[in-house]
Enzyme design. Structure first.
Site, PDB file in Angstrom:
ATOM      1  N   HIS A 164       0.852  -1.194   0.000  1.00  0.00           N
ATOM      2  CA  HIS A 164       0.000   0.000   0.000  1.00  0.00           C
ATOM      3  C   HIS A 164       0.889   1.247   0.000  1.00  0.00           C
ATOM      4  O   HIS A 164       1.749   1.429   0.873  1.00  0.00           O
ATOM      5  CB  HIS A 164      -0.913   0.002   1.222  1.00  0.00           C
ATOM      6  CG  HIS A 164      -1.855   1.157   1.257  1.00  0.00           C
ATOM      7  ND1 HIS A 164      -3.078   1.143   0.605  1.00  0.00           N
ATOM      8  CD2 HIS A 164      -1.738   2.386   1.816  1.00  0.00           C
ATOM      9  CE1 HIS A 164      -3.671   2.297   0.787  1.00  0.00           C
ATOM     10  NE2 HIS A 164      -2.882   3.069   1.508  1.00  0.00           N
ATOM     11  N   ALA A 165       0.681   2.139  -0.976  1.00  0.00           N
ATOM     12  CA  ALA A 165       1.552   3.307  -1.150  1.00  0.00           C
ATOM     13  C   ALA A 165       1.488   4.226   0.059  1.00  0.00           C
ATOM     14  O   ALA A 165       0.412   4.491   0.606  1.00  0.00           O
ATOM     15  CB  ALA A 165       1.148   4.074  -2.404  1.00  0.00           C
ATOM     16  N   HIS A 182       0.501  12.056  -5.749  1.00  0.00           N
ATOM     17  CA  HIS A 182      -0.174  12.129  -4.454  1.00  0.00           C
ATOM     18  C   HIS A 182       0.819  11.929  -3.305  1.00  0.00           C
ATOM     19  O   HIS A 182       0.853  12.715  -2.348  1.00  0.00           O
ATOM     20  CB  HIS A 182      -1.274  11.064  -4.380  1.00  0.00           C
ATOM     21  CG  HIS A 182      -1.900  10.931  -3.028  1.00  0.00           C
ATOM     22  ND1 HIS A 182      -2.984  11.683  -2.626  1.00  0.00           N
ATOM     23  CD2 HIS A 182      -1.583  10.149  -1.960  1.00  0.00           C
ATOM     24  CE1 HIS A 182      -3.305  11.366  -1.386  1.00  0.00           C
ATOM     25  NE2 HIS A 182      -2.470  10.433  -0.965  1.00  0.00           N
ATOM     26  N   GLU A 183       1.630  10.873  -3.383  1.00  0.00           N
ATOM     27  CA  GLU A 183       2.554  10.580  -2.284  1.00  0.00           C
ATOM     28  C   GLU A 183       3.627  11.659  -2.150  1.00  0.00           C
ATOM     29  O   GLU A 183       4.023  12.015  -1.039  1.00  0.00           O
ATOM     30  CB  GLU A 183       3.199   9.202  -2.486  1.00  0.00           C
ATOM     31  CG  GLU A 183       2.217   8.039  -2.467  1.00  0.00           C
ATOM     32  CD  GLU A 183       1.385   7.952  -1.198  1.00  0.00           C
ATOM     33  OE1 GLU A 183       1.810   8.464  -0.145  1.00  0.00           O
ATOM     34  OE2 GLU A 183       0.281   7.372  -1.250  1.00  0.00           O
ATOM     35  N   HIS A 200       2.541  14.497   0.017  1.00  0.00           N
ATOM     36  CA  HIS A 200       2.821  14.299   1.439  1.00  0.00           C
ATOM     37  C   HIS A 200       4.262  14.676   1.762  1.00  0.00           C
ATOM     38  O   HIS A 200       4.540  15.386   2.747  1.00  0.00           O
ATOM     39  CB  HIS A 200       2.609  12.839   1.824  1.00  0.00           C
ATOM     40  CG  HIS A 200       1.184  12.402   1.894  1.00  0.00           C
ATOM     41  ND1 HIS A 200       0.280  12.941   2.779  1.00  0.00           N
ATOM     42  CD2 HIS A 200       0.522  11.446   1.216  1.00  0.00           C
ATOM     43  CE1 HIS A 200      -0.890  12.335   2.633  1.00  0.00           C
ATOM     44  NE2 HIS A 200      -0.777  11.430   1.680  1.00  0.00           N
ATOM     45  N   GLU A 226      -3.799  14.897   2.723  1.00  0.00           N
ATOM     46  CA  GLU A 226      -4.161  14.021   1.611  1.00  0.00           C
ATOM     47  C   GLU A 226      -4.472  14.820   0.346  1.00  0.00           C
ATOM     48  O   GLU A 226      -4.325  14.307  -0.766  1.00  0.00           O
ATOM     49  CB  GLU A 226      -5.373  13.170   1.991  1.00  0.00           C
ATOM     50  CG  GLU A 226      -5.140  12.220   3.159  1.00  0.00           C
ATOM     51  CD  GLU A 226      -4.038  11.212   2.899  1.00  0.00           C
ATOM     52  OE1 GLU A 226      -3.781  10.889   1.726  1.00  0.00           O
ATOM     53  OE2 GLU A 226      -3.424  10.738   3.880  1.00  0.00           O
ATOM     54  N   HIS A 248      -6.889   0.290   5.402  1.00  0.00           N
ATOM     55  CA  HIS A 248      -6.969   1.303   6.452  1.00  0.00           C
ATOM     56  C   HIS A 248      -7.706   0.818   7.689  1.00  0.00           C
ATOM     57  O   HIS A 248      -7.541   1.396   8.770  1.00  0.00           O
ATOM     58  CB  HIS A 248      -7.631   2.561   5.889  1.00  0.00           C
ATOM     59  CG  HIS A 248      -6.881   3.150   4.735  1.00  0.00           C
ATOM     60  ND1 HIS A 248      -6.881   2.563   3.484  1.00  0.00           N
ATOM     61  CD2 HIS A 248      -6.083   4.242   4.638  1.00  0.00           C
ATOM     62  CE1 HIS A 248      -6.120   3.275   2.665  1.00  0.00           C
ATOM     63  NE2 HIS A 248      -5.631   4.302   3.332  1.00  0.00           N
ATOM     64  N   TYR A 287      -9.630  11.322   3.517  1.00  0.00           N
ATOM     65  CA  TYR A 287      -9.632  11.139   2.060  1.00  0.00           C
ATOM     66  C   TYR A 287     -10.889  11.746   1.433  1.00  0.00           C
ATOM     67  O   TYR A 287     -10.844  12.266   0.318  1.00  0.00           O
ATOM     68  CB  TYR A 287      -9.522   9.655   1.712  1.00  0.00           C
ATOM     69  CG  TYR A 287      -8.269   9.022   2.258  1.00  0.00           C
ATOM     70  CD1 TYR A 287      -7.032   9.227   1.654  1.00  0.00           C
ATOM     71  CD2 TYR A 287      -8.305   8.223   3.399  1.00  0.00           C
ATOM     72  CE1 TYR A 287      -5.876   8.651   2.155  1.00  0.00           C
ATOM     73  CE2 TYR A 287      -7.155   7.639   3.919  1.00  0.00           C
ATOM     74  CZ  TYR A 287      -5.950   7.860   3.294  1.00  0.00           C
ATOM     75  OH  TYR A 287      -4.802   7.298   3.806  1.00  0.00           O
TER      76      TYR A 287
END
Length: 584
Positions: A324-325, A354-355, A358, A382, A483, A493
């Site tokens: 999971h990323a 997306h990552e 963060h 997020e 999650h 999210y």
């Protein structure tokens, strides 16, 4: 006559307490991050044990410090210091139960559930008989159009999660005991208290935002159901909910893999980003370099050298890992990393952006005090990378050599927006359901004997989907989503899907964009980058309404920009759905 000496703690003492607590927290959190990263990238009995021990240390420390902090509640202190005390009270990912043995048990359960998820495999006879990882099964859901093959993959992964059911029920009991020890009615209430508003007001806020976007979702659901019925016949109903396994994703949380099935006539094969990436022989590292290039084009810093040395970009051949990323700052001082099992396709291209969102958030608030090193709320964190992903327009792809002018000319607005909506709009009710279910579980409204029943009732109510086969309380379908066993709150999210469009519009305005919002890309625009950097650098130093107002001019979360972005699609969907019975 001399004034009487103060009898209680002073502001100076309160500040000294917080300063010392933050120093210790940084060390403990950094150690916990390092151990968790090792466990996630090399799952063994020993790494699982070390992760549990690190989590228990953090739980014990926070329990002690939160109790000590209570003596400063009545002290008059500066607003920024009072905010630190408030954030400290809510800093526990897992609130420590009062008994030491229970704390150790909770830490062990949490580590064991995440490990079990990461190691999960399915060996379905109808899919060749070999044992398959979630990666393999997800590939089947994304690519196959064989109804029975999809069912076998979906059922296999959901069935293997039943082993987590008893563990999860015990975890709920222990987490609630911990939350109650700190004055919360239950663990879900503690989660909802993190949003600078009363917990019941936050639940109402999420419902209000959902009501704003529900008509758009229902239009997309209605059109998609019609197209699926054309493909699968009577196995997909003309009215009512859709079977969960035919939507291209293991959890039916986004439907982008269906684009070729649902695209307007003649538009499905006009352009494939995956094909272009493969033609250019883009590697996993190259994909991440493209993501970094977007951020640096805005004037943000390059990623540090250690990021490239210490990240995990692909599934290793010789270790069990959690694919999971996720994004990390191990030291809370700039030891940035991502952990992914990258495959070269459009979804991973988006996920990389997306990552990295963060990681850039971590980078720009790394010099703030420890308790301020988080998003203004977790939806901000997020939403940042997804905001950047909204600038992945045909114009941007052409700029970086992933599309040529003739391909750009072939893409019409409806096709572009439909592809986007299959991910961003389709996700909205799923983003709400995960925590809606958990809030009800933590509060006791949903008993362990009704876990699966309540899960599917919510998914039908909000998403309009149903399980493709009968599910009973022998199963634990919520545990099939990372999650839930990993104890990661999910409302963030849902909020991110709303906030990213507010952020996108604000950055586009800073960039001087005119015209439809969906055509804006801020790639290469330093003015937009300056606005973004200012938001990132604030961290959690201000309540989220203040941070939102600083970047967008409003202190209210609002789906209006999202509806503006998709307005041309909504008009087209209304035409396509004319004469049909929508809803479920």
């Amino acid at each position: 006559m001399a004034a009487p000496a103060p009898t209680g703690p002073t502001e100076a003492e309160a500040r000294a307490f917080i300063d010392q607590t933050e120093l210790q927290l940084r060390a403990l959190w950094s150690n916990q991050q390092r151990v968790q990263f090792v466990q996630n990238t090399h799952i063994t009995h020993d790494t699982e044990t070390l992760n549990a021990q690190a989590s228990e240390q953090v739980m014990d420390f926070l329990a002690k410090k939160i109790k000590e902090a209570s003596k400063y509640e009545s002290v008059q202190v500066a607003p920024e210091l009072r905010r630190k005390f408030d954030l400290l009270r809510l800093a526990q990912d897992l609130p420590a139960p009062p008994e030491a043995a229970e704390r150790a048990e909770l830490a062990t359960l949490a580590a064991a559930m995440e490990t079990a998820y990461g190691k999960g495999k399915v060996c379905p006879p109808k899919l060749g008989g070999k044992c398959l990882t979630l990666d393999d099964l997800s590939r089947t859901l994304a690519q196959s159009r064989n109804y029975d093959e999809l069912l076998e993959a979906w059922k296999g992964w959901h069935d293997q999660a039943r082993a987590l059911r008893g563990t999860y029920a015990r975890y709920v009991n222990l987490a609630n005991r911990g939350a109650q020890a700190f004055g919360f009615s239950d663990f879900g209430t503690m989660w909802r208290t993190r949003y600078d508003m009363p917990p019941e007001a936050f639940a109402a806020e999420v419902e209000r935002l959902w009501q704003q976007v529900q008509p758009l979702y229902e239009s997309l659901h209605c059109y998609t159901r019609m197209k699926l019925r054309q493909a699968y016949g009577n196995r997909v109903p003309e009215t009512g909910p859709i079977p969960a396994h035919v939507l291209g994703n293991m959890w039916a949380q986004d439907w982008g893999n269906l684009f070729t099935m649902v695209a307007p006539a003649g538009k499905a094969q006009t352009y494939s980003l995956k094909q272009r990436l493969l033609q250019k022989k883009v590697t996993p590292t190259g994909l991440v370099k493209m993501g970094e290039g977007f951020f640096t084009s805005l004037g943000l810093d390059p990623l540090p050298d250690t990021f490239w040395q210490r990240s995990m970009f692909v599934r290793p051949r010789d270790a069990e890992v959690v694919c999971h990323a996720s994004a990390w700052d191990i030291t809370l001082k700039g030891d940035l990393r991502i952990k992914m099992c990258i495959e070269i396709d459009e979804e991973n291209f988006q996920t990389v952006h997306h990552e990295l969102g963060h990681d850039y958030y971590y980078w720009y608030y790394r010099d703030l005090p420890t308790l301020f090193q988080q998003g203004a709320n977790d939806g901000f964190h997020e939403g940042i990378g997804d905001t950047i992903a909204l600038s992945i327009t045909p114009k941007y792809l052409k700029q970086i050599g992933l599309m040529d002018a003739s391909q750009e000319a072939q893409l019409d607005d409806v096709s572009f927006l439909l592809r986007d909506a299959l991910d961003r709009v389709a996700f909205l009710p799923f983003g709400k359901v995960i925590d809606q279910w958990r809030w009800d579980v933590f509060s006791g409204k949903v008993k362990p004997s009704e876990y699966n029943k309540a899960w599917w009732e919510l998914r039908q109510k909000y998403q309009g989907i149903v399980p493709p086969v009968t599910r009973t309380e022998a199963e634990f379908d919520p545990g099939a989503k990372y999650h839930v066993p990993a104890n990661v709150p999910y409302a963030r999210y849902f909020l991110a899907r709303i906030l990213q469009f507010q952020f996108h519009r604000a950055l586009c305005q800073a960039a001087g964009h005119t015209g439809p919002l969906h055509k804006c890309s801020v790639y290469g625009n330093k003015a937009a980058g300056d606005k973004l950097k200012a938001l990132l650098a604030m961290g959690a130093s201000k309540p989220w309404p203040d941070a939102l107002e600083a970047v967008t001019g409003t202190c209210t979360m609002d789906a209006g920009p999202m509806l503006e972005y998709f307005q041309p699609l909504q008009a087209w969907l209304t035409e396509q759905n004319a004469g049909r019975t929508c809803g479920w």
